[in-house]
Design a protein around this motif. Sequence first.
Motif, mmCIF file in Angstrom:
data_model
loop_
_atom_site.group_PDB
_atom_site.id
_atom_site.type_symbol
_atom_site.label_atom_id
_atom_site.label_comp_id
_atom_site.label_asym_id
_atom_site.label_seq_id
_atom_site.Cartn_x
_atom_site.Cartn_y
_atom_site.Cartn_z
ATOM 1 N N ARG A 194 5.116 -43.720 24.341
ATOM 2 C CA ARG A 194 4.384 -44.893 23.858
ATOM 3 C C ARG A 194 5.068 -45.618 22.698
ATOM 4 N N THR A 195 6.111 -45.021 22.148
ATOM 5 C CA THR A 195 6.692 -45.568 20.920
ATOM 6 C C THR A 195 8.186 -45.817 21.092
ATOM 7 N N ASN A 196 8.591 -47.032 20.779
ATOM 8 C CA ASN A 196 10.009 -47.384 20.783
ATOM 9 C C ASN A 196 10.518 -47.478 19.354
ATOM 10 N N GLN A 197 11.758 -47.130 19.192
ATOM 11 C CA GLN A 197 12.426 -47.279 17.904
ATOM 12 C C GLN A 197 13.450 -48.394 18.026
ATOM 13 N N TYR A 198 13.592 -49.164 16.958
ATOM 14 C CA TYR A 198 14.522 -50.279 16.932
ATOM 15 C C TYR A 198 15.524 -50.047 15.806
ATOM 16 N N GLU A 199 16.800 -50.295 16.124
ATOM 17 C CA GLU A 199 17.870 -50.063 15.159
ATOM 18 C C GLU A 199 18.837 -51.240 15.180
ATOM 19 N N LEU A 200 19.276 -51.632 14.003
ATOM 20 C CA LEU A 200 20.237 -52.717 13.880
ATOM 21 C C LEU A 200 21.578 -52.283 14.457
ATOM 22 N N THR A 201 22.189 -53.121 15.273
ATOM 23 C CA THR A 201 23.527 -52.844 15.791
ATOM 24 C C THR A 201 24.569 -53.367 14.807
ATOM 25 N N ASP A 202 25.821 -53.052 15.065
ATOM 26 C CA ASP A 202 26.898 -53.596 14.233
ATOM 27 C C ASP A 202 26.896 -55.119 14.280
ATOM 28 N N ASP A 203 26.644 -55.699 15.456
ATOM 29 C CA ASP A 203 26.574 -57.160 15.576
ATOM 30 C C ASP A 203 25.404 -57.710 14.763
ATOM 31 N N GLY A 204 24.280 -56.996 14.781
ATOM 32 C CA GLY A 204 23.126 -57.417 13.984
ATOM 33 C C GLY A 204 23.422 -57.376 12.503
ATOM 34 N N TYR A 205 24.133 -56.351 12.084
ATOM 35 C CA TYR A 205 24.548 -56.239 10.682
ATOM 36 C C TYR A 205 25.433 -57.422 10.294
ATOM 37 N N GLU A 206 26.341 -57.794 11.186
ATOM 38 C CA GLU A 206 27.216 -58.945 10.936
ATOM 39 C C GLU A 206 26.409 -60.239 10.821
ATOM 40 N N VAL A 207 25.327 -60.363 11.589
ATOM 41 C CA VAL A 207 24.458 -61.534 11.500
ATOM 42 C C VAL A 207 23.812 -61.597 10.115
ATOM 43 N N VAL A 208 23.307 -60.451 9.641
ATOM 44 C CA VAL A 208 22.677 -60.408 8.315
ATOM 45 C C VAL A 208 23.697 -60.761 7.236
ATOM 46 N N LEU A 209 24.892 -60.186 7.325
ATOM 47 C CA LEU A 209 25.941 -60.503 6.345
ATOM 48 C C LEU A 209 26.337 -61.971 6.402
ATOM 49 N N GLY A 210 26.445 -62.499 7.610
ATOM 50 C CA GLY A 210 26.802 -63.912 7.766
ATOM 51 C C GLY A 210 25.770 -64.833 7.147
ATOM 52 N N GLN A 211 24.500 -64.517 7.338
ATOM 53 C CA GLN A 211 23.429 -65.331 6.752
ATOM 54 C C GLN A 211 23.472 -65.242 5.233
ATOM 55 N N LEU A 212 23.680 -64.025 4.722
ATOM 56 C CA LEU A 212 23.773 -63.840 3.277
ATOM 57 C C LEU A 212 24.965 -64.599 2.705
ATOM 58 N N ASP A 213 26.089 -64.553 3.391
ATOM 59 C CA ASP A 213 27.274 -65.279 2.960
ATOM 60 C C ASP A 213 27.002 -66.783 2.906
ATOM 61 N N TRP A 214 26.332 -67.299 3.923
ATOM 62 C CA TRP A 214 26.033 -68.732 3.963
ATOM 63 C C TRP A 214 25.084 -69.116 2.831
ATOM 64 N N VAL A 215 24.036 -68.303 2.612
ATOM 65 C CA VAL A 215 23.083 -68.586 1.534
ATOM 66 C C VAL A 215 23.803 -68.567 0.187
ATOM 67 N N LEU A 216 24.635 -67.556 -0.027
ATOM 68 C CA LEU A 216 25.361 -67.473 -1.299
ATOM 69 C C LEU A 216 26.320 -68.643 -1.484
ATOM 70 N N SER A 217 26.915 -69.117 -0.389
ATOM 71 C CA SER A 217 27.835 -70.253 -0.512
ATOM 72 C C SER A 217 27.114 -71.517 -0.960
ATOM 73 N N LYS A 218 25.834 -71.602 -0.697
ATOM 74 C CA LYS A 218 25.041 -72.762 -1.124
ATOM 75 C C LYS A 218 24.416 -72.541 -2.499
ATOM 76 N N LEU A 219 24.068 -71.297 -2.792
ATOM 77 C CA LEU A 219 23.348 -70.968 -4.019
ATOM 78 C C LEU A 219 24.265 -70.847 -5.233
ATOM 79 N N VAL A 220 25.379 -70.162 -5.075
ATOM 80 C CA VAL A 220 26.256 -69.878 -6.209
ATOM 81 C C VAL A 220 27.204 -71.050 -6.405
ATOM 82 N N ILE A 221 26.804 -71.928 -7.314
ATOM 83 C CA ILE A 221 27.602 -73.133 -7.568
ATOM 84 C C ILE A 221 28.264 -73.108 -8.944
#
Length: 119
Positions: free
Chosen positions: A76-103
């Motif tokens: 009845r229960t599924n577990q969900y885990e971030l893949t390496d590609d998912g990790y890269e998505v999170v890092l990419g989003q963080l990189d983009w946010v920082l590129s706009k925020l850190v001026i």
Amino acid sequence: MSEAQAVPGTEQTAHDLTAFQHNILVILSEEAMYGLAIKRQLEEYYGAEVNHGRLYPNLDDLVEMGYVEKSELDKRTNQYELTDDGYEVVLGQLDWVLSKLVIDGDRAEDVRALVDAQL
């Protein structure tokens, strides 16, 4: 029905993800979780109930896109885990946010203080 519907014949990319889907990836960055644990963390973040009909189709989309891996904990229960590609998505989003925020140096110090507080 998930929030981000692909146009037939086109492939979705990380840039097509909704904020809700990005938030799921961020939550899974911490550790693998089952659906209700993800739901609780989203509800804590949003301060409102997250319907199963919103969560699970979005999780399925993230699995289909290869950003999350789904495994069975029990019948009845599924577990969900971030893949390496998912990790890269999170890092990419963080990189983009920082590129706009850190001026300037002051904002860089603010970000460093946030990172240091997490360690």
